[in-house]
Structure formats: structure tokens, C-alpha cells
Write an enzyme that holds these catalytic residues in place. Structure first.
Site, PDB file in Angstrom:
ATOM      1  N   GLN A   1      -2.513  -6.325   9.166  1.00  0.00           N
ATOM      2  CA  GLN A   1      -1.270  -5.562   9.077  1.00  0.00           C
ATOM      3  C   GLN A   1      -0.794  -4.993  10.410  1.00  0.00           C
ATOM      4  OE1 GLN A   1      -2.813  -3.449   5.302  1.00  0.00           O
ATOM      5  NE2 GLN A   1      -0.601  -3.523   4.986  1.00  0.00           N
TER       6      GLN A   1
ATOM      7  N   ARG B   1      -9.907   4.827  10.009  1.00  0.00           N
ATOM      8  CA  ARG B   1     -10.407   3.669   9.257  1.00  0.00           C
ATOM      9  C   ARG B   1      -9.648   2.418   9.692  1.00  0.00           C
ATOM     10  NH1 ARG B   1      -8.819   1.766   3.576  1.00  0.00           N
ATOM     11  NH2 ARG B   1     -10.290   0.093   3.190  1.00  0.00           N
TER      12      ARG B   1
ATOM     13  N   HIS C   1     -10.350  -6.925   4.670  1.00  0.00           N
ATOM     14  CA  HIS C   1      -9.124  -6.368   4.089  1.00  0.00           C
ATOM     15  C   HIS C   1      -8.149  -7.538   3.885  1.00  0.00           C
ATOM     16  CE1 HIS C   1      -6.690  -2.442   3.669  1.00  0.00           C
ATOM     17  NE2 HIS C   1      -5.872  -3.400   3.298  1.00  0.00           N
TER      18      HIS C   1
ATOM     19  N   ASN D   1     -12.062  -4.294   0.864  1.00  0.00           N
ATOM     20  CA  ASN D   1     -10.988  -3.424   0.446  1.00  0.00           C
ATOM     21  C   ASN D   1     -10.341  -3.982  -0.824  1.00  0.00           C
ATOM     22  OD1 ASN D   1      -8.958  -1.206   1.019  1.00  0.00           O
ATOM     23  ND2 ASN D   1      -7.601  -2.978   0.844  1.00  0.00           N
ATOM     24  N   GLU D   2     -10.241  -3.160  -1.847  1.00  0.00           N
ATOM     25  CA  GLU D   2      -9.468  -3.476  -3.051  1.00  0.00           C
ATOM     26  C   GLU D   2      -9.667  -4.893  -3.573  1.00  0.00           C
ATOM     27  OE1 GLU D   2      -5.381  -2.506  -2.340  1.00  0.00           O
ATOM     28  OE2 GLU D   2      -5.797  -0.373  -2.142  1.00  0.00           O
TER      29      GLU D   2
ATOM     30  N   ASN E   1      -8.929   4.241  -3.197  1.00  0.00           N
ATOM     31  CA  ASN E   1      -7.553   4.096  -2.710  1.00  0.00           C
ATOM     32  C   ASN E   1      -6.625   4.483  -3.860  1.00  0.00           C
ATOM     33  OD1 ASN E   1      -8.769   2.991  -0.470  1.00  0.00           O
ATOM     34  ND2 ASN E   1      -7.788   0.987  -0.636  1.00  0.00           N
TER      35      ASN E   1
ATOM     36  N   TYR F   1      -2.656   5.568  -5.022  1.00  0.00           N
ATOM     37  CA  TYR F   1      -1.232   5.613  -4.659  1.00  0.00           C
ATOM     38  C   TYR F   1      -0.327   6.227  -5.713  1.00  0.00           C
ATOM     39  CZ  TYR F   1      -2.061   3.055  -0.385  1.00  0.00           C
ATOM     40  OH  TYR F   1      -2.497   2.710   0.857  1.00  0.00           O
TER      41      TYR F   1
ATOM     42  N   GLU G   1      -7.576   5.623   1.104  1.00  0.00           N
ATOM     43  CA  GLU G   1      -6.151   5.363   1.333  1.00  0.00           C
ATOM     44  C   GLU G   1      -5.325   6.206   0.369  1.00  0.00           C
ATOM     45  OE1 GLU G   1      -4.676   1.296   1.120  1.00  0.00           O
ATOM     46  OE2 GLU G   1      -6.458   0.571   2.164  1.00  0.00           O
TER      47      GLU G   1
ATOM     48  N   TRP H   1      -2.628   6.509   4.394  1.00  0.00           N
ATOM     49  CA  TRP H   1      -2.135   5.171   4.681  1.00  0.00           C
ATOM     50  C   TRP H   1      -0.679   5.324   5.076  1.00  0.00           C
ATOM     51  CZ3 TRP H   1      -4.372   0.542   5.398  1.00  0.00           C
ATOM     52  CH2 TRP H   1      -3.476  -0.510   5.639  1.00  0.00           C
TER      53      TRP H   1
ATOM     54  N   GLU I   1       3.623  -4.970   5.517  1.00  0.00           N
ATOM     55  CA  GLU I   1       3.260  -4.555   4.166  1.00  0.00           C
ATOM     56  C   GLU I   1       3.176  -5.774   3.230  1.00  0.00           C
ATOM     57  OE1 GLU I   1       1.923  -2.101   2.740  1.00  0.00           O
ATOM     58  OE2 GLU I   1       2.408  -2.559   0.654  1.00  0.00           O
ATOM     59  N   TRP I   2       2.309  -6.718   3.568  1.00  0.00           N
ATOM     60  CA  TRP I   2       2.009  -7.875   2.723  1.00  0.00           C
ATOM     61  C   TRP I   2       3.273  -8.550   2.185  1.00  0.00           C
ATOM     62  CZ3 TRP I   2      -2.536  -8.666   4.483  1.00  0.00           C
ATOM     63  CH2 TRP I   2      -3.430  -7.620   4.694  1.00  0.00           C
TER      64      TRP I   2
HETATM   65  C1  GBH Z   1      -3.016  -0.824  -0.515  1.00  0.00           C
HETATM   66  O1  GBH Z   1      -2.953  -1.361  -1.807  1.00  0.00           O
HETATM   67  C2  GBH Z   1      -3.554  -1.801   0.505  1.00  0.00           C
HETATM   68  O2  GBH Z   1      -4.934  -1.615   0.700  1.00  0.00           O
HETATM   69  C3  GBH Z   1      -2.853  -1.701   1.829  1.00  0.00           C
HETATM   70  O3  GBH Z   1      -3.195  -2.804   2.620  1.00  0.00           O
HETATM   71  C4  GBH Z   1      -1.372  -1.582   1.614  1.00  0.00           C
HETATM   72  O4  GBH Z   1      -0.639  -1.648   2.798  1.00  0.00           O
HETATM   73  C5  GBH Z   1      -1.114  -0.289   0.902  1.00  0.00           C
HETATM   74  O5  GBH Z   1      -1.797  -0.274  -0.283  1.00  0.00           O
HETATM   75  C6  GBH Z   1       0.340  -0.017   0.560  1.00  0.00           C
HETATM   76  O6  GBH Z   1       0.790  -0.916  -0.407  1.00  0.00           O
HETATM   77  O7  GBH Z   1       3.870  -5.703  -6.431  1.00  0.00           O
HETATM   78  O8  GBH Z   1       4.275  -4.755  -8.610  1.00  0.00           O
HETATM   79  O9  GBH Z   1       2.473  -6.335  -8.311  1.00  0.00           O
HETATM   80  C7  GBH Z   1      -2.430  -0.461  -2.764  1.00  0.00           C
HETATM   81  C8  GBH Z   1      -2.625  -0.886  -4.189  1.00  0.00           C
HETATM   82  C9  GBH Z   1      -2.022  -2.367  -5.896  1.00  0.00           C
HETATM   83  C10 GBH Z   1      -0.306  -1.391  -4.615  1.00  0.00           C
HETATM   84  C11 GBH Z   1      -1.100  -3.496  -6.299  1.00  0.00           C
HETATM   85  C12 GBH Z   1       0.662  -2.493  -5.025  1.00  0.00           C
HETATM   86  C13 GBH Z   1       1.109  -4.253  -6.571  1.00  0.00           C
HETATM   87  C14 GBH Z   1       2.266  -3.896  -7.401  1.00  0.00           C
HETATM   88  N1  GBH Z   1      -1.657  -1.867  -4.587  1.00  0.00           N
HETATM   89  N2  GBH Z   1       0.276  -3.068  -6.303  1.00  0.00           N
HETATM   90  S1  GBH Z   1       3.286  -5.278  -7.704  1.00  0.00           S
END
Ligand code: GBH
Length: 511
Positions: free
Chosen positions: A60, A118, A163, A207-208, A340, A342, A408, A452, A459-460
Site C-alpha cells: 500500500q 506497524r 499483508h 494480516n486479516e 483490526n 473498523y 488497525e 490506520w 486502498e486495494w
Molecule cells: C483493512 O481491512 C486492511 O488491513 C488494510 O490494508 C486496509 O487498508 C484497511 O483495512 C482499510 O480498508 O468491499 O463491501 O466487500 C479492513 C477490513 C474487511 C474492510 C472487508 C473492507 C470489505 C467490504 N475490511 N471489507 S466490501
């Protein structure tokens, strides 16, 4: 196990003690220290050695995707596909360019006053074809500089081995769906313990795994982009990640812990889930399933039974791999709980309408966002800091009062950049307040909090459209200038207030 005493980290006998026991507050503390925090919920007492951190991940932020002998990872390949599904076909090719600008990152870390940072290691930067047959010394040098730079500034590193960025060479051999990948991960982990373990005390293996398994091997939103797969591939990938983790934990325990004295865990992500209708038994069961299929999927094997939660076994049946015969066992292979967190969901039960099996039908539940919770533009991310406190309580009750690091937690902005991001500043204030309550009122053994993220970054699937940084990064500028947001100033202020409060408190109570 004696009552009332915090249980040592599982796997118990090792030289490290987690020095994060709670400090008892004294009456009149406010008067003595004379800081008025009556209107500030985040100003309760934190342990003096509480870890105040921020997190990032290699793919990232680093860029340098093929620099100096780095091998290709599955995220390089995923982003470079002609039919890439990533937002506007963004890639991590350059990103924050932390591969070259790591000293800038150190400056940011210092400006925030972080005690911990981290980061993750890029497997294919260190081992370009994924195996220890060939080591890329330039990669080793990169992380050596970074770790030495952190230590020179008094910052404690927490290092994640994986990760989401599997070497593409291993994907070509089946990736996480192959039963051979756990042993290859273990060899990589041992390489890292050997190369960096003299300076690293806090390790995260993976990670996750939930995200890598589900988004990568069922939804197809993450690399390697496996879609559908009938609720088989994701469980298999998750199983191999648990196996990889267990092997690496045992390798550390047997070969490195005595000398290096560190701790090893896996970062598990989960929403908090509560029933949509508090009076509905179906919704209550659905909320329990929701937690079992996210947090429980990985936490049950490590902390509870060495197997998946019963509700998962019952719903998924033959598609869920078995642990029988797996050596070493997964149970007991976490030295602390790495969470982690959110967001939260109100959960209702949904009927299974036949059709092809999938993780969704296995779950038989649907989570919705409470309309009262503010959103940030990412549909999944609603602000629910109170959910963190609930989840921490749940973890204490369910996993036998483990030491917990929140590895996170964060909130993004999308759309036009706001440098004065007051909402995000308030988010951090409120969230830290919830952590304080979890420690003081609920007695959860929280040892640290990592925001985070340090920087706006890739952001993926959302590319650069979501900004999670405490620092803004100008991606249109070759210098990738980093500028602190108001939320960064807020977090820095929270850290400095808490650190001086706990210091003052210790001086008072020890005199
Ligand atoms: C983290 O995942 C990651 O570890 C990190 O790399 C990332 O940048 C950060 O969060 C912020 O996103 O698109 O509707 O399918 C967080 C957990 C679980 C959040 C899956 C997003 C997907 C929702 N994630 N979720 S969807």
C-alpha cells in the site's frame, strides 16, 4: 487458572512479560494533575507503556514494485491485468514511494510522537520467487535501514510478515489453495526472524486472513481474484493460512523466542455485530453467526478449541476443512490478541434460498448500517466507535481475557481532500475514549492502539479514492509530499496528553 488473575499469553512459558497491566487510578487524580478533561471522554488513564501506534502495509505504501530485484507479487499482477477491476485501474507501482522516501515516513512518525509503528514486509522483495533459494539483499537492506531508523528514534516496530502480497511465483504453484504454501510461508517466516528478529519483539504472521480468503478467493475483489468458487476456495485458503501461522508460531517458539524474547500473533479483523431487533431470537442468533464467521473463523482455532466455531461447522459442513492430523496444532499459537476493527453492523437473519453454496448462504445473515452512524463514502465504513468497546468486551469474555493490541482502526475520506478533516479528528477522539472505557470500566487488557494509517495510500480495490492517512500524500507530485492532516494533529495531541498524564501519575504514585 487462578481466579482474578490475568492469564499469561497462551503457550505460556516464555521470557517476555507483556508490560501493560492497568494502572489503578487514584481518587482526586484530576485535581492533582490539574488537567480538566471533564468534557473529553478520551482522557481517562492509559498504562504508561501503552503502545500508541500507526500501521501501514508494504504494497500500500512502498512502490518500487520491480526495483532492485524485487519479485512480482499477486497484487502487482492483479493491478497490471488488462481487465483490472481496481478503481480507475490504479496500481501500487509507485504509491507513496516509501521504498525511496522511508526517511520521510520516519519524520512523520516522529511528528506524531508515536511509540510504535506497524509495518509489513514484502515477501517478494525479500525472496523474489517466494523461496529462500534466493535472497534479495537489497530488500534486506531496505528493511534494515527502516528498522534501525525506528529504533534510533525510540520507536518500537511491530512487523507483519504477510499483508495480502503473496509472491506471484507461489501463486503460480497454487497460492493459498495449495497445501504446500504453509511450509513455504514458514520458511519465509524463519528467514525474517533470523534476519530482523534481533530488533523486532512484536510479530504478526498474517494480516486479516478473512479478507485474503473471502475477498481474494470468493468475491474476487482482491488478488488473486478468484470469484464464485462455491464456498470452497475461501475456506481452503483460510485453512492454509491458519496452518501457515501455526507453523511459524512454533518455529519462533522453538528457535527464536529464547534468544529474541518476542511475541507472535495473527491480526484478525471483525466488525462488531448486534441484533437488528433486540427482541428477536433469530436476529440474536444471526448476530452470533456473523461474529463466528468473521472473528470466530480464525480466533476459535487459535484461542478456543483448535477448530472452527460449531456454528460454522454446522452451516458449512463438508466444505470446511478439518484440522485432524494437522501438526502442530493451531490451538495456543497466539501470544496476544491482535484486532483490526473498523465498523459495526445491525444483523438480521436471512433465509437460505437454495441455489449454489457460497459464504453468503452459509452465513444466513445480513448486516446493515444503523442510519444514525455517519458514513465516509466507503459504503462498508460507518463510524461506530462504541462497537469497538463492545467487541473488546466480547473478546475478553470469549477468549479468556487475553492481552489485546488493536492493530488497525481508522476512518477515511473520499472526494475532495479536506486538510481540516474535523470529522476524522473527532473519530479518533471518540474511539480512543471507547478504548479508555474498555480498559478502565470493563477491565479489558488493551496494550496498544494502532491507527490506520500513517499515510494516505493504495486502498486495494478502491485505489487512491479513499484516504485513510494521518498524513495527506500528494500523489500528483513526484516528491509525494506528506502533510499532516488536522486528524494527525489531533492524534498527536491525544498521544502527548496521555503520555504526560501517565508519567505524572506514576511519579505521584511512586513518591
Ligand atoms: C483493512 O481491512 C486492511 O488491513 C488494510 O490494508 C486496509 O487498508 C484497511 O483495512 C482499510 O480498508 O468491499 O463491501 O466487500 C479492513 C477490513 C474487511 C474492510 C472487508 C473492507 C470489505 C467490504 N475490511 N471489507 S466490501
Amino acid at each position: 487458572m487462578r481466579k482474578g488473575k490475568r492469564r499469561g499469553p497462551i503457550g505460556s512459558v516464555h521470557p517476555v512479560k507483556l508490560r501493560c497491566r492497568r494502572i489503578r487510578t487514584v481518587l482526586q487524580e484530576d485535581i492533582i494533575i490539574s488537567i480538566d478533561h471533564s468534557d473529553d471522554p478520551s482522557m481517562n488513564m492509559f498504562p504508561e507503556d501503552f503502545a500508541w501506534g500507526a500501521s501501514t502495509a508494504a504494497y500500500q505504501i512502498e512502490g518500487g514494485w520491480d526495483a532492485d530485484g524485487k519479485g512480482e507479487s499477486i497484487w502487482d499482477a492483479f493491478c497490471h491485468r488488462d481487465d483490472s477491476s481496481v478503481f480507475e485501474r490504479h496500481t501500487g507501482d509507485v504509491s507513496c514511494n516509501s521504498y525511496q522516501l522511508w526517511e520521510e515516513d520516519l519524520r512523520c512518525i516522529e511528528e506524531l510522537g508515536l511509540t510504535h509503528y506497524r509495518l509489513s514486509l514484502s515477501w517478494s522483495r525479500l525472496l523474489p520467487d517466494g523461496t529462500t533459494g534466493h535472497v534479495n539483499q537489497q530488500g534486506v537492506r531496505y528493511y534494515n535501514q527502516l528498522l534501525d531508523g525506528l529504533l534510533a528514534r525510540g520507536v518500537t516496530p511491530m512487523v507483519t510478515l504477510y499483508h495480502f502480497d503473496l509472491p506471484q511465483a507461489l501463486q503460480d504453484r497454487g497460492g493459498w489453495q495449495s497445501p504446500d504454501t504453509p511450509a513455504l510461508f514458514d520458511a519465509y517466516a524463519r528467514f525474517c526472524f533470523g534476519a530482523f528478529g534481533d530488533r523486532v519483539r512484536l510479530w504478526i504472521t498474517l494480516n486479516e486472513p478473512y479478507v485474503c480468503a473471502k475477498l481474494g478467493h470468493e468475491d474476487g475483489l482482491h488478488a488473486p481474484g478468484v470469484r464464485g468458487a462455491g464456498g470452497v476456495a475461501a475456506y481452503r485458503a483460510g485453512h492454509h493460512m491458519l496452518r501457515a501461522h501455526a507453523l511459524a508460531w512454533h518455529s519462533y517458539d522453538a528457535g527464536y523466542r529464547r534468544e529474541q524474547g518476542g511475541l507472535v500473533s495473527m491480526a484478525i479483523n471483525s466488525d462488531w455485530a448486534e441484533p437488528e431487533d433486540a427482541d428477536s431470537a433469530e436476529d440474536a442468533a444471526a448476530a452470533a453467526r456473523y461474529l463466528a464467521f468473521s472473528l470466530g473463523w480464525f480466533a476459535w482455532p487459535l484461542f478456543v478449541s483448535g477448530d472452527y466455531p460449531e456454528v460454522m461447522r454446522a452451516a458449512v459442513d463438508a466444505r470446511l476443512p478439518r484440522f485432524s492430523g494437522d501438526q502442530p496444532a493451531a490451538l495456543g499459537t497466539a501470544d496476544f490478541f491482535a484486532l483490526n476493527y473498523y465498523t459495526a453492523r445491525k444483523v438480521r437473519s436471512v433465509g437460505v434460498d437454495g441455489g449454489a453454496p457460497s459464504m453468503k448462504t452459509d452465513l444466513g445473515a445480513e448486516g446493515v448500517v444503523d442510519p444514525a452512524w455517519p458514513l465516509c463514502g466507503l459504503p462498508w465504513l460507518a463510524v461506530a466507535p462504541q462497537g469497538l468497546r463492545q467487541l473488546l468486551k466480547y473478546i475478553k469474555a470469549t477468549f479468556n481475557h487475553p492481552a489485546v493490541y488493536i492493530t488497525e482502526n481508522g476512518f477515511a475520506q473520499t472526494g475532495p481532500v479536506l486538510m481540516e478533516d474535523g470529522e476524522r479528528a473527532a473519530f479518533y477522539r471518540e474511539t480512543v475514549g471507547e478504548v479508555a472505557k474498555a480498559i478502565e470500566e470493563d477491565g479489558v487488557d488493551v496494550c496498544g492502539y494502532f491507527a490506520w494509517s500513517l499515510l494516505d495510500n493504495f486502498e486495494w480495490a478502491d485505489g487512491y479514492s479513499a484516504r485513510f492517512g494521518l498524513f495527506h500524500v500528494d500523489f500528483s507530485d513526484d516528491e509525494r509530499a506528506r502533510t499532516m492532516y488536522r486528524s494527525g494533529r489531533e492524534y498527536a495531541a491525544i498521544i502527548s496528553k496521555h503520555r504526560s498524564r501517565s508519567r505524572a501519575h506514576r511519579e505521584l504514585t511512586s513518591s
